[in-house]
Design an enzyme around this catalytic site. Structure first.
Site, PDB file in Angstrom:
ATOM      1  N   ARG A  17       0.810  -1.223   0.000  1.00  0.00           N
ATOM      2  CA  ARG A  17       0.000   0.000   0.000  1.00  0.00           C
ATOM      3  C   ARG A  17       0.843   1.274   0.000  1.00  0.00           C
ATOM      4  O   ARG A  17       0.590   2.196  -0.776  1.00  0.00           O
ATOM      5  CB  ARG A  17      -0.933   0.011   1.223  1.00  0.00           C
ATOM      6  CG  ARG A  17      -2.235  -0.705   1.026  1.00  0.00           C
ATOM      7  CD  ARG A  17      -2.731  -1.311   2.323  1.00  0.00           C
ATOM      8  NE  ARG A  17      -1.751  -2.260   2.830  1.00  0.00           N
ATOM      9  CZ  ARG A  17      -1.683  -3.534   2.420  1.00  0.00           C
ATOM     10  NH1 ARG A  17      -2.529  -3.972   1.540  1.00  0.00           N
ATOM     11  NH2 ARG A  17      -0.760  -4.344   2.894  1.00  0.00           N
ATOM     12  N   THR A  18       1.827   1.341   0.879  1.00  0.00           N
ATOM     13  CA  THR A  18       2.583   2.587   0.988  1.00  0.00           C
ATOM     14  C   THR A  18       3.326   2.895  -0.302  1.00  0.00           C
ATOM     15  O   THR A  18       3.237   4.006  -0.842  1.00  0.00           O
ATOM     16  CB  THR A  18       3.578   2.519   2.170  1.00  0.00           C
ATOM     17  OG1 THR A  18       2.858   2.226   3.370  1.00  0.00           O
ATOM     18  CG2 THR A  18       4.296   3.844   2.338  1.00  0.00           C
ATOM     19  N   LYS A  42      25.349  -4.366  -2.181  1.00  0.00           N
ATOM     20  CA  LYS A  42      26.802  -4.331  -2.335  1.00  0.00           C
ATOM     21  C   LYS A  42      27.487  -3.664  -1.146  1.00  0.00           C
ATOM     22  O   LYS A  42      28.710  -3.529  -1.120  1.00  0.00           O
ATOM     23  CB  LYS A  42      27.167  -3.562  -3.609  1.00  0.00           C
ATOM     24  CG  LYS A  42      26.555  -4.116  -4.876  1.00  0.00           C
ATOM     25  CD  LYS A  42      26.883  -3.207  -6.059  1.00  0.00           C
ATOM     26  CE  LYS A  42      26.194  -3.661  -7.327  1.00  0.00           C
ATOM     27  NZ  LYS A  42      26.460  -2.745  -8.463  1.00  0.00           N
ATOM     28  N   ARG A  47      11.523   3.770   2.712  1.00  0.00           N
ATOM     29  CA  ARG A  47      11.210   2.855   3.816  1.00  0.00           C
ATOM     30  C   ARG A  47      12.447   2.019   4.112  1.00  0.00           C
ATOM     31  O   ARG A  47      13.133   1.558   3.202  1.00  0.00           O
ATOM     32  CB  ARG A  47      10.034   1.936   3.467  1.00  0.00           C
ATOM     33  CG  ARG A  47       9.872   0.789   4.471  1.00  0.00           C
ATOM     34  CD  ARG A  47       8.572   0.058   4.335  1.00  0.00           C
ATOM     35  NE  ARG A  47       7.468   0.891   4.789  1.00  0.00           N
ATOM     36  CZ  ARG A  47       6.215   0.452   4.915  1.00  0.00           C
ATOM     37  NH1 ARG A  47       5.915  -0.800   4.603  1.00  0.00           N
ATOM     38  NH2 ARG A  47       5.267   1.262   5.331  1.00  0.00           N
ATOM     39  N   HIS A 103       5.966   6.245  11.160  1.00  0.00           N
ATOM     40  CA  HIS A 103       5.332   6.055   9.847  1.00  0.00           C
ATOM     41  C   HIS A 103       4.401   7.254   9.633  1.00  0.00           C
ATOM     42  O   HIS A 103       3.182   7.127   9.654  1.00  0.00           O
ATOM     43  CB  HIS A 103       4.543   4.742   9.843  1.00  0.00           C
ATOM     44  CG  HIS A 103       4.166   4.262   8.479  1.00  0.00           C
ATOM     45  ND1 HIS A 103       4.366   5.004   7.339  1.00  0.00           N
ATOM     46  CD2 HIS A 103       3.572   3.107   8.067  1.00  0.00           C
ATOM     47  CE1 HIS A 103       3.921   4.334   6.296  1.00  0.00           C
ATOM     48  NE2 HIS A 103       3.443   3.176   6.718  1.00  0.00           N
TER      49      HIS A 103
END
Length: 312
Positions: free
Chosen positions: A54-55, A83, A104, A132
């Site tokens: 969703r986000t 890496k 995120r 959030h």
């Protein structure tokens, strides 16, 4: 050089700015055609170092509906982080290609590190069990649309209140408004952290704790359900023991108010029975739609873009 405004925590926004974002989101719904090309030639990077549906998709849909474009990655394995590249270097590099970043990360504080090196606005799209803020803005817009106000209400927060970043951020935001009371519903092991209780006490907010959801439901104007998050547990046995602590069904809702608003940040596992989905009080899919509209408003705000004639 113009100062860059980021959104790392909901406390980065004043109450007036939150109210402004709600007004813009509502204007987007009512006058969508005015916003179709407002971000033309602007680019959003979605840097998602942990899974999201969703986000990430709502950020991408938001920018596309504003006429902009999107680039980025949906897992750390598909980025240079695999890496060994640092978050700071990733942010500084990506800032050379885009106008705004949504990130995120599973580690608390990662967006703060990124913000120290960014050359474009950065939005915290969730950092571990920490913050959030755009989910909180989504929740605020949902409450505003469903209740017509952000004050004078009782909010029940149920489930994982210890690790639930959405819960912590929502309390941070809603305790600014007058006469908002919180009822915290959870098993003892997942109770809200002491530092959040101290914040509520300092703000003079009324709150109480209980492990009995059925006892609390009749008092509530908002019931905010959360899942018990497997990814936040170090011990799988503890997760299995607690994951089904609260399951909301129609029987539990029999004594609830007729205008109760049932919310959930999603994804849902089984903490809300599917039989509740058709109840008019269930608002969690409408909440997901609100997420797109408020992220559209936020992108415009951080880029310093306002549609001509808005607010006049």
């Amino acid at each position: 050089m113009k100062e860059i405004k980021n959104l790392i925590n909901i406390t980065d926004l004043t109450t007036e700015e939150i109210d402004y974002l709600v007004r813009v989101a509502n204007d987007i719904v009512e006058n969508h055609s005015f916003y179709d090309e407002i971000c033309r030639h602007k680019k959003l990077a979605t840097l998602f170092f942990e899974p999201s549906t969703r986000t990430r998709l709502s950020f991408e849909a938001a920018m596309l509906e504003l006429g902009g474009s999107v680039l980025g990655f949906s897992s750390a394995n598909s980025s240079s982080a695999a890496k060994g590249e640092s978050v700071s270097d990733t942010i500084r590099t990506v800032g050379c290609y885009v106008d705004i970043i949504a990130m995120r990360h599973p580690k608390e504080g990662a967006p703060v590190v990124g913000a120290q090196r960014t050359t474009v606005p950065i939005i915290n799209a969730g950092d571990g069990g920490h913050f959030h803020p755009t989910q909180t803005l989504t929740d605020i817009l949902t409450i505003s649309r469903k209740k017509g106000r952000l004050d004078n209400m009782t909010i029940g927060l149920c489930g994982d209140l210890k690790f639930g970043r959405t819960v912590h951020s929502l309390i941070e935001a809603m305790m600014r408004y007058e006469n908002v009371k919180f009822i915290l519903i959870s098993p003892e092991e997942l109770r809200i952290p002491d530092y959040m209780k101290e914040k509520m006490d300092k703000a003079g907010v009324s709150w109480s704790e209980t492990s009995d959801i059925e006892k609390a439901i009749p008092e509530l104007d908002i019931l905010y359900m959360t899942r018990v998050q497997k990814e936040r547990f170090f011990n799988e046995a503890d997760y299995i023991r607690l994951k089904d602590s609260y399951i909301l069904n129609l029987e539990k809702l029999e004594k609830a108010k007729k205008d109760l608003t049932i919310m959930h940040p999603l994804p849902r596992v089984n903490e809300i029975s599917v039989e509740v989905d058709d109840d008019p009080r269930a608002c969690y899919f409408f909440q997901a739609l609100c997420g797109k509209h408020i992220r559209m408003a936020l992108i415009l705000f951080l880029l310093g873009i306002e549609r001509e004639g808005f607010g006049k």
